[in-house]
Design an enzyme around this catalytic site. Sequence first.
Site, PDB file in Angstrom:
ATOM      1  CD  GLU A  64      18.562  13.114 -35.518  1.00  0.00           C
ATOM      2  OE1 GLU A  64      17.984  12.649 -36.087  1.00  0.00           O
ATOM      3  OE2 GLU A  64      17.995  14.907 -35.622  1.00  0.00           O
ATOM      4  CG  ASP A 116      33.308  14.740 -32.829  1.00  0.00           C
ATOM      5  OD1 ASP A 116      32.364  14.514 -33.525  1.00  0.00           O
ATOM      6  OD2 ASP A 116      34.234  15.055 -33.254  1.00  0.00           O
ATOM      7  CG  ASP A 139      27.055  23.310 -38.852  1.00  0.00           C
ATOM      8  OD1 ASP A 139      25.868  23.559 -38.342  1.00  0.00           O
ATOM      9  OD2 ASP A 139      27.745  22.013 -37.498  1.00  0.00           O
ATOM     10  CG  ASP A 175      19.304  23.783 -45.548  1.00  0.00           C
ATOM     11  OD1 ASP A 175      19.861  23.588 -45.663  1.00  0.00           O
ATOM     12  OD2 ASP A 175      18.238  24.717 -45.417  1.00  0.00           O
ATOM     13  CB  THR A 212      11.945  21.259 -39.543  1.00  0.00           C
ATOM     14  OG1 THR A 212      12.549  22.070 -40.842  1.00  0.00           O
ATOM     15  CG2 THR A 212      13.266  20.124 -38.631  1.00  0.00           C
ATOM     16  CG  PHE A 214      14.658  25.724 -41.336  1.00  0.00           C
ATOM     17  CD1 PHE A 214      15.537  27.332 -41.196  1.00  0.00           C
ATOM     18  CD2 PHE A 214      15.368  25.320 -41.722  1.00  0.00           C
ATOM     19  CE1 PHE A 214      16.521  27.250 -42.732  1.00  0.00           C
ATOM     20  CE2 PHE A 214      16.339  25.388 -42.624  1.00  0.00           C
ATOM     21  CZ  PHE A 214      17.159  26.317 -42.612  1.00  0.00           C
ATOM     22  CD  GLU A 215      11.900  19.681 -44.393  1.00  0.00           C
ATOM     23  OE1 GLU A 215      12.349  19.475 -43.619  1.00  0.00           O
ATOM     24  OE2 GLU A 215      11.794  18.742 -45.622  1.00  0.00           O
TER      25      GLU A 215
END
Length: 234
Positions: A64, A116, A139, A175, A212, A214-215
């Site tokens: 991930e 990274d 992002d 999203d 989540t 938030f979701e």
Amino acid sequence: MSEQNAENTPYLRKIRSFVRREGRLTKGQAQALEKCWPTMGLEHGMGLLDFAKVFGNSNPVVLEIGFGMGKSLVEMAQAAPELNFIGIEVHKPGVGACLMAASEAGVTNLRVFEHDAVEVLADNIPAASLARMQLFFPDPWHKKRHHKRRIVQLEFAESLRKKLAIGGVFHMATDWENYAEHMLEVMNAAPGYQNQSASNDYVPRPEHRPKTKFEARGERLGHGVWDLMFERVE
Ligand SMILES: C[S@@+](CC[C@H](N)C(=O)[O-])C[C@H]1O[C@@H](n2cnc3c(N)ncnc32)[C@H](O)[C@@H]1O
């Protein structure tokens, strides 16, 4: 030299998908890093990994990218002890939070990089070694002039495909509708993948991706979430 000038100078140009935020570690995150890093931490300098040595078994590996605070990654690792998980995140407090959650949950099938992901993919992950690649809510880089910073690009899709086993799946979720469209466009153009969507665009959220907080809130407000799953076929 300012970041913008560095980007425009040919020899220094390196467009990254993140801006490093230094954020302070909480005491709990610092303690978790100190306690868990020796067993759960992976370093970019380790070179190509031997997963059987890293995990002590030959279970399939899920990678991930950008796990944030690691809540859903730890939930997934806990729910699937028959799989091994590797998380990559550049934000140190996020790595600390993830290790804290993993240690509280008693999860042993998870390892993490603080680096990274583009470099980790290139230097640490063997070819055709991954069962699944996850990129959840990357992002979005809303402004058009920043779209080049979005991690999903043709070159990225190509380097990632080489790391997936044949039959392995690249699973994305966002999203931000414009990013979902961008993902679809890039993945349709990338050779060697097959979209797993029956309608040739998005798939319903699969069971293994926890919803989540938030979701759930976004859904109540009528906001959308788009999941995309592409299988490596060549
Ligand atoms: C918007 S957050 C989403 C976090 C998490 N996946 C979630 O759903 O809550 C995106 C995360 O990706 C990380 N990130 C962005 N580019 C990265 C890269 N190249 N390598 C590792 N992490 C990256 C950022 O630090 C950030 O924590």
